[in-house]
Design an enzyme around this catalytic site. Structure first.
Site, mmCIF file in Angstrom:
data_model
loop_
_atom_site.group_PDB
_atom_site.id
_atom_site.type_symbol
_atom_site.label_atom_id
_atom_site.label_comp_id
_atom_site.label_asym_id
_atom_site.label_seq_id
_atom_site.Cartn_x
_atom_site.Cartn_y
_atom_site.Cartn_z
ATOM 1 N N LYS A 14 0.839 -1.211 0.000
ATOM 2 C CA LYS A 14 0.000 0.000 0.000
ATOM 3 C C LYS A 14 0.870 1.256 0.000
ATOM 4 C CE LYS A 14 -4.275 -1.963 1.641
ATOM 5 N NZ LYS A 14 -4.875 -2.639 2.798
ATOM 6 N N LYS A 28 -3.024 -9.329 -10.165
ATOM 7 C CA LYS A 28 -4.152 -9.653 -9.288
ATOM 8 C C LYS A 28 -5.287 -8.637 -9.521
ATOM 9 C CE LYS A 28 -4.609 -8.120 -5.012
ATOM 10 N NZ LYS A 28 -4.663 -7.836 -3.584
ATOM 11 N N LYS A 64 -9.203 -3.410 -6.725
ATOM 12 C CA LYS A 64 -9.758 -2.072 -6.872
ATOM 13 C C LYS A 64 -8.633 -1.063 -7.086
ATOM 14 C CE LYS A 64 -12.087 -3.638 -2.950
ATOM 15 N NZ LYS A 64 -13.037 -3.849 -1.902
HETATM 16 P P1 TYM Z 1 -10.783 -7.060 0.558
HETATM 17 O O1 TYM Z 1 -11.961 -6.204 0.826
HETATM 18 O O2 TYM Z 1 -9.596 -6.478 -0.101
HETATM 19 O O3 TYM Z 1 -11.207 -8.302 -0.316
HETATM 20 C C1 TYM Z 1 -12.282 -9.160 0.068
HETATM 21 C C2 TYM Z 1 -11.943 -10.601 -0.260
HETATM 22 O O4 TYM Z 1 -11.702 -10.756 -1.655
HETATM 23 C C3 TYM Z 1 -10.453 -11.436 -1.830
HETATM 24 N N1 TYM Z 1 -9.848 -10.986 -3.084
HETATM 25 C C4 TYM Z 1 -9.399 -11.830 -4.035
HETATM 26 N N2 TYM Z 1 -9.386 -13.160 -4.119
HETATM 27 C C5 TYM Z 1 -8.860 -13.713 -5.247
HETATM 28 N N3 TYM Z 1 -8.380 -12.987 -6.288
HETATM 29 C C6 TYM Z 1 -8.386 -11.620 -6.244
HETATM 30 N N4 TYM Z 1 -7.938 -10.911 -7.274
HETATM 31 C C7 TYM Z 1 -8.905 -10.982 -5.078
HETATM 32 N N5 TYM Z 1 -9.073 -9.682 -4.696
HETATM 33 C C8 TYM Z 1 -9.644 -9.712 -3.465
HETATM 34 C C9 TYM Z 1 -9.619 -11.031 -0.627
HETATM 35 O O5 TYM Z 1 -8.559 -11.934 -0.406
HETATM 36 C C10 TYM Z 1 -10.656 -11.071 0.455
HETATM 37 O O6 TYM Z 1 -10.861 -12.405 0.903
HETATM 38 N N6 TYM Z 1 -8.508 -7.493 4.955
HETATM 39 C C11 TYM Z 1 -9.649 -7.950 4.184
HETATM 40 C C12 TYM Z 1 -10.983 -7.662 4.859
HETATM 41 C C13 TYM Z 1 -11.092 -8.204 6.231
HETATM 42 C C14 TYM Z 1 -11.184 -9.573 6.596
HETATM 43 C C15 TYM Z 1 -11.281 -9.593 8.009
HETATM 44 C C16 TYM Z 1 -11.213 -10.765 5.863
HETATM 45 C C17 TYM Z 1 -11.104 -7.476 7.375
HETATM 46 N N7 TYM Z 1 -11.244 -8.299 8.464
HETATM 47 C C18 TYM Z 1 -11.388 -10.806 8.726
HETATM 48 C C19 TYM Z 1 -11.313 -11.960 6.584
HETATM 49 C C20 TYM Z 1 -11.420 -11.979 7.987
HETATM 50 C C21 TYM Z 1 -9.611 -7.233 2.847
HETATM 51 O O7 TYM Z 1 -9.045 -6.209 2.685
HETATM 52 O O8 TYM Z 1 -10.351 -7.810 1.886
#
Ligand code: TYM
Length: 321
Positions: free
Chosen positions: A111, A190, A193
């Site tokens: 980031k 990957k 957003k």
């Molecule tokens: P976030 O909001 O970035 O993404 C949500 C979920 O989507 C998955 N993901 C992907 N999986 C496969 N290929 C991709 N290109 C891809 N882009 C996103 C992410 O791995 C995620 O599972 N930190 C987390 C949110 C969070 C969380 C938690 C998750 C906060 N607390 C507790 C699990 C448990 C996040 O930023 O996800």
């Protein structure tokens, strides 16, 4: 088995989120597991500074999940900030968190490399995420591969806490099926957003078409044979289409005389076959904002009830009670 995952309402949800997390949650829900799903709005604050935008994106994300098939009678679905207990656990975990553990986190470094400000919130992000998971004594956490290290931090913190205060927190496992671990974006990196390479799950047909037609391909001419395994369109198609359709596309690509444009049209058709029903459901739900809000509030109450025994045990263990 208790399954938990979260997603940040910090932008449009996309195919990476769907296959990396949502679809696994839906499967778990179908299998009758206890599913906990939340909108990580506290986490989204690390990158979103516009209050109106955060509110809107949180409402949108709630609609997205419900439209995809999250069933509030079977899944506890809430907004992270409606359960303030998670902040208390985050603090109690942070006092046993070594700085080095957070300094090693790729997501933080990534980031910063993408121009985000180095705030304490961004740095401490994994501790709050650990609290999200540990507060509910979760067994399994379906996530994409980008969250793998955060799950390792979560396990480390649970073990550290338990070593210091006794066996209180369940040590969870990540659930990252290889086939969906990293869904590629339109440029082959990957899907994310922040990389501007997403195929959105819910947008106008025109925007979805533009995203799919914009997938980067090489310059192999139409007539020439193509290697499906080096084709982003094919890798995304594999997630959406039936195995017969996938085999058919692979055969056509290998044979030649089948262009990337044809493959993109097939992908667009597969997208519509899979998601048109969800799009229609989303429109119906969007007309009922009070109903959606009531689902989140009810979810938060149930989540708080589930969190209470853990927090009580933790407070006692550390000497606050
Ligand atoms: P976030 O909001 O970035 O993404 C949500 C979920 O989507 C998955 N993901 C992907 N999986 C496969 N290929 C991709 N290109 C891809 N882009 C996103 C992410 O791995 C995620 O599972 N930190 C987390 C949110 C969070 C969380 C938690 C998750 C906060 N607390 C507790 C699990 C448990 C996040 O930023 O996800």
């Amino acid at each position: 088995m208790r399954i938990l995952t979260g997603i940040q309402p910090s932008g449009q949800i996309h195919l990476g989120n769907y296959f990396g997390a949502i679809r696994n949650i839906l499967e778990m829900q179908e299998k009758g597991h206890e599913v906990f799903l939340f909108l990580a709005d506290f986490h989204a604050l690390t990158t979103v500074r516009d209050p109106a935008a955060l509110r809107q994106m949180t409402r949108d994300a709630a609609l997205d999940f419900l439209a995809c098939g999250v069933d509030p009678s079977r899944t506890i679905f809430w907004r992270q900030s409606d359960v303030p207990e998670v902040q208390e656990l985050a603090w109690l975990l942070s006092v046993v968190t070594p700085m080095g553990l957070l300094e090693r986190c790729h997501s933080y470094k990534d980031k910063l490399a993408h121009g985000k400000e180095a705030t304490h919130g961004l740095f401490a992000y994994p501790v709050l995420m650990a609290a999200d998971i540990l507060l509910y004594q979760s067994d399994l956490v379906p996530v994409g591969k980008d969250q793998k290290q955060h799950l390792e931090v979560t396990r480390d913190l649970a073990i550290k806490f338990n070593n210091a205060y006794g066996e209180i927190l369940k040590v969870p496992d990540a659930y990252i099926p290889e086939s969906v671990a990293t869904v590629p974006g339109t440029d082959g990196q990957k899907m994310s957003k922040s990389y501007g390479n997403i195929i959105p799950l819910f947008d106008t047909p025109k925007k979805v078409k533009t995203a799919i037609m914009g997938i980067v391909t090489d310059s192999t001419p139409m007539e020439a044979p193509k290697d499906p395994d080096n084709c982003i369109v094919y890798s995304i198609y594999k997630l959406l289409a039936s195995s017969e359709q996938v085999d058919e596309m692979a055969t056509k690509l290998r044979a030649g005389g089948y262009g990337y444009g044809d493959a993109k049209k097939a992908l667009l058709a597969a997208y519509h076959d899979k998601f048109d029903a969800c799009i229609a459901r989303r429109e119906e739900l969007a007309a009922k904002p009070e109903y959606v809000e009531s689902i989140l509030r009810d979810g938060a109450e149930r989540a708080r009830a589930a969190a209470a025994p853990t927090l009580r045990a933790v407070r006692k263990a550390v000497g606050l009670e």
